[in-house]
Design an enzyme around this catalytic site. Structure first.
Site, PDB file in Angstrom:
ATOM      1  N   CYS A   1      76.763  70.440 -12.400  1.00 48.74           N
ATOM      2  CA  CYS A   1      76.433  71.449 -11.390  1.00 48.74           C
ATOM      3  C   CYS A   1      76.689  72.862 -11.945  1.00 48.74           C
ATOM      4  CB  CYS A   1      77.273  71.195 -10.152  1.00 48.74           C
ATOM      5  SG  CYS A   1      76.699  72.036  -8.660  1.00 48.74           S
TER       6      CYS A   1
ATOM      7  N   CYS B   1      76.663  68.328  -5.939  1.00 50.63           N
ATOM      8  CA  CYS B   1      76.747  67.392  -7.055  1.00 50.63           C
ATOM      9  C   CYS B   1      78.165  66.854  -7.173  1.00 50.63           C
ATOM     10  CB  CYS B   1      76.415  68.094  -8.376  1.00 50.63           C
ATOM     11  SG  CYS B   1      74.689  68.516  -8.572  1.00 50.63           S
TER      12      CYS B   1
ATOM     13  N   CYS C   1      71.184  69.462  -4.044  1.00 52.58           N
ATOM     14  CA  CYS C   1      72.550  69.997  -4.119  1.00 52.58           C
ATOM     15  C   CYS C   1      72.572  71.408  -3.523  1.00 52.58           C
ATOM     16  CB  CYS C   1      73.017  70.022  -5.573  1.00 52.58           C
ATOM     17  SG  CYS C   1      74.562  70.935  -5.817  1.00 52.58           S
TER      18      CYS C   1
ATOM     19  N   CYS D   1      73.543  73.977  -6.706  1.00 50.43           N
ATOM     20  CA  CYS D   1      72.677  74.181  -7.880  1.00 50.43           C
ATOM     21  C   CYS D   1      71.231  73.776  -7.616  1.00 50.43           C
ATOM     22  CB  CYS D   1      73.225  73.443  -9.095  1.00 50.43           C
ATOM     23  SG  CYS D   1      72.917  71.674  -9.070  1.00 50.43           S
TER      24      CYS D   1
ATOM     25  N   GLY E   1      79.307  42.202 -21.874  1.00 46.99           N
ATOM     26  CA  GLY E   1      79.580  41.815 -20.498  1.00 46.99           C
ATOM     27  C   GLY E   1      80.679  40.779 -20.332  1.00 46.99           C
TER      28      GLY E   1
END
Ligand SMILES: Nc1ncnc2c1ncn2[C@@H]1O[C@H](COP(=O)(O)OP(=O)(O)OP(=O)(O)O)[C@@H](O)[C@H]1O
Ligand SMILES: [Mg+2]
Lengths: 260, 295
Positions: free
Chosen positions: B275, B269, B244, B247, B35
């Site tokens: 997808c 998606c 979605c 899909c 980080g």
């Protein structure tokens, strides 16, 4: 030594030079808990320089400033680590600038300005932070419905009161103020002085107040120091110094205010 | 738009070996201090900064001849930006490229983490525009560095406080700040906060490159990553009301597509590979039929 025998802050021969020019020199005094000490003197006499040295904002050329921490131990400020010093500044101390823009975050709301110190010491409950901010706004007489406005939309007097609230929210033991009523109209000044006096008394804080205005010193302080060319020329209880000045320079200052 | 112009003579993956070593040292330091933003001497790349030159330099420094590269932009493999960066490495490093998350060893990304769970050995390279999460309230670089060093992160909560005060809830939905391994606060790049939970405890290595700002930072595999919040306003990811349209996936990040000017919309998606894989496997959304003939 018990706590009662140890001052909250002690300056020992504090000197600050700017190259060859003197900012302040050889200033020694003790400040006791709950005491308000005014630092007065004409422009350029070294008031701001001294205040910044005492508050750890400016390195000393010579001398020592000792502060009694909450654990009772007196520490040389120059020897505090940066983390300790910054922690002290945002918890046990307040610093009120003459220009509120120097002490506020102008682009965040009044509530966030007051809440910042709480968040800095780990408060993580939004509702509590907001509640505390609201009660502090009321206390400094800023309407609570301005809590989500940012200080750019505030008057000078409101900004100064917000700056005070932002500093006092962690119940500091010592507040530094540099001409806290400096930039304001006379009528606004008077109300603000009353407010500061009441808050300082209620919270039992000690305060170091820089002012060139003897009336401010009279109203706020228990004791005062008079500076001239970087040095303290007279020091004593405020009423005594103003009613019975001993140093010729103080006599001059007092007489000139009386003529106004 | 054409692929970036590459000079005739160049080293493997474009950057010279000395530059790559310098970047690798920055990456190693970044991995050692999760980080923490490590400064590096960012180089000019044959593409504009907005194209993710930080991510490109990180990828150039870590890529080997055996790597398989995937590049996504907002979840899609077929945007100009993604296509160009993929072509750049295909040309300068001769590496294999793929659109399949599962087949890639390095995935360079802008704005998304793939839906398909990442595996050990994979490296996700983020393109970062502004690496400093404290910048919003503290423009001074010296001050933000001190704040990181002293772990003074109250200001991050000031930002979240402002969000709630203004919007009634934490309205930050992208670049949502996180605390890494309980120490450094980090900007996860402009991914939707939906992806924040995937940052933590990932088996993959995550590297972040900011070209213009000359910073590299990292989340090593299996690192604790927490999204900042308040006790009474806990962190929450976006939820989508419908699956979605193509899909039928639920629990994936969806983009809204405007179909016509009569207000017909489709939620699909954002991760195009995810997808397509699902549709190949026989999954079908409510609007799939309507979309098929056009392609
Ligand atoms: N940054 C600086 N560099 C050089 N000299 C300085 C600096 N700041 C202050 N001084 C000088 O130090 C002396 C004391 O200045 P200081 O600002 O402390 O006075 P002051 O009493 O606060 O004045 P005022 O009432 O005008 O605010 C002056 O001679 C001033 O010119
Ligand atoms: Mg001054």
């Amino acid at each position: 030594m018990s706590e009662d025998d140890t001052p909250l802050l002690r300056a020992e021969a504090v000197t600050r030079l700017y190259g060859a020019r003197i900012g302040c020199r050889d200033v020694s005094f003790a400040l006791w808990p709950g005491e308000v000490l005014a630092i007065v003197g004409e422009s350029g006499s070294g008031k701001t320089t001294l205040l910044n040295c005492l508050a750890g904002r400016l390195p000393l050329t010579a001398g020592i400033v000792r502060y009694r921490m909450r654990d009772g131990e007196s520490r040389d400020l120059a020897r505090l680590g940066e983390a300790e010093r910054r922690f002290l500044m945002r918890t046990d101390w307040g610093f009120v600038h003459q220009n509120p823009a120097d002490g506020l975050r102008m682009t965040v709301s009044a509530g966030a300005n007051v809440g910042e110190r709480l968040m800095a010491v780990g408060e993580r409950h939004y509702g509590r932070i907001r509640g505390t901010a609201e009660s502090w706004l009321r206390r400094v007489e800023v309407p609570a419905d301005r809590i989500d406005d940012d200080p750019r939309s505030f008057s000078g007097g409101m900004r100064q009161r917000l700056q005070i609230a932002r500093n006092l929210v962690t119940a500091p033991r010592l507040v530094f103020m540099d001409e806290p009523t400096g930039g304001l109209d006379v009528s606004v000044q008077a109300r603000l002085l009353d407010l500061i006096r009441a808050l300082v008394a209620d919270l039992g804080m000690a305060a170091l107040v820089v002012t060139h205005d003897l009336a401010v010193a009279r109203l706020l302080s228990h004791r005062m120091m008079v500076m001239k060319e970087g040095a303290v020329v007279e020091e004593g209880l405020t009423d005594r110094v103003l009613d019975d000045p001993r140093h010729p320079y103080t006599q001059l200052l007092v007489s000139s205010i009386l003529q106004v | 738009m054409s692929a970036p112009a590459v000079p005739a003579a160049y080293n493997f993956a474009y950057l010279d070996e000395q530059t790559k070593r310098m970047i690798r040292r920055a990456i190693l330091k970044a991995v050692a201090i999760p980080g923490y933003q490590v400064p590096f001497a960012s180089r000019e790349m044959p593409m504009p900064y907005g194209w993710g030159t930080g991510g490109v330099q990180v990828t150039a420094a870590i890529i080997g001849a055996d790597d398989v590269l995937k590049v996504i932009d907002q979840g899609a493999d077929d945007t100009t930006n993604a296509v160009s960066i993929r072509a750049f490495f295909a040309k300068t490093a001769g590496v294999a490229t793929t659109t399949r998350t599962a087949d890639a060893t390095i995935i360079q990304t802008r704005h998304r983490i793939p839906e398909t769970a990442l595996k050990a050995g994979q490296i996700l390279v983020f393109q970062v525009p502004i690496p400093e999460p404290l910048r919003f309230l503290e423009p001074r670089e010296t001050e933000t560095r001190t704040m990181h060093a002293l772990e003074e992160y109250g200001l991050m909560h000031v930002k979240l406080y402002e969000d709630i005060a203004r919007h009634g809830h934490i309205a930050t939905t992208y670049a949502y700040p996180v605390k890494v391994e309980g120490r450094y606060v980090m900007d996860p790049s402009p991914i939707p906060k939906f992806d924040n939970p995937k940052l933590g405890d990932s088996p993959a290595l995550q590297l972040f490159g900011a070209g213009r700002e000359k910073r590299i930072y990292a989340i090593p595999p299996h690192t604790r990553v927490e999204s900042l919040d308040f006790e009474d306003h806990p962190f929450e990811v976006q939820r989508f009301a419908e699956p979605c349209g193509l899909c039928g996936a639920t629990g994936a990040y969806l983009d809204e597509v405007i179909l016509d000017d009569r207000g017909n919309r489709l939620f699909v998606c954002s991760d195009t590979d995810f997808c397509e894989e699902r549709r190949r496997a026989g999954h079908c959304g409510a609007k799939a039929a309507a979309m098929e003939p056009t392609s």
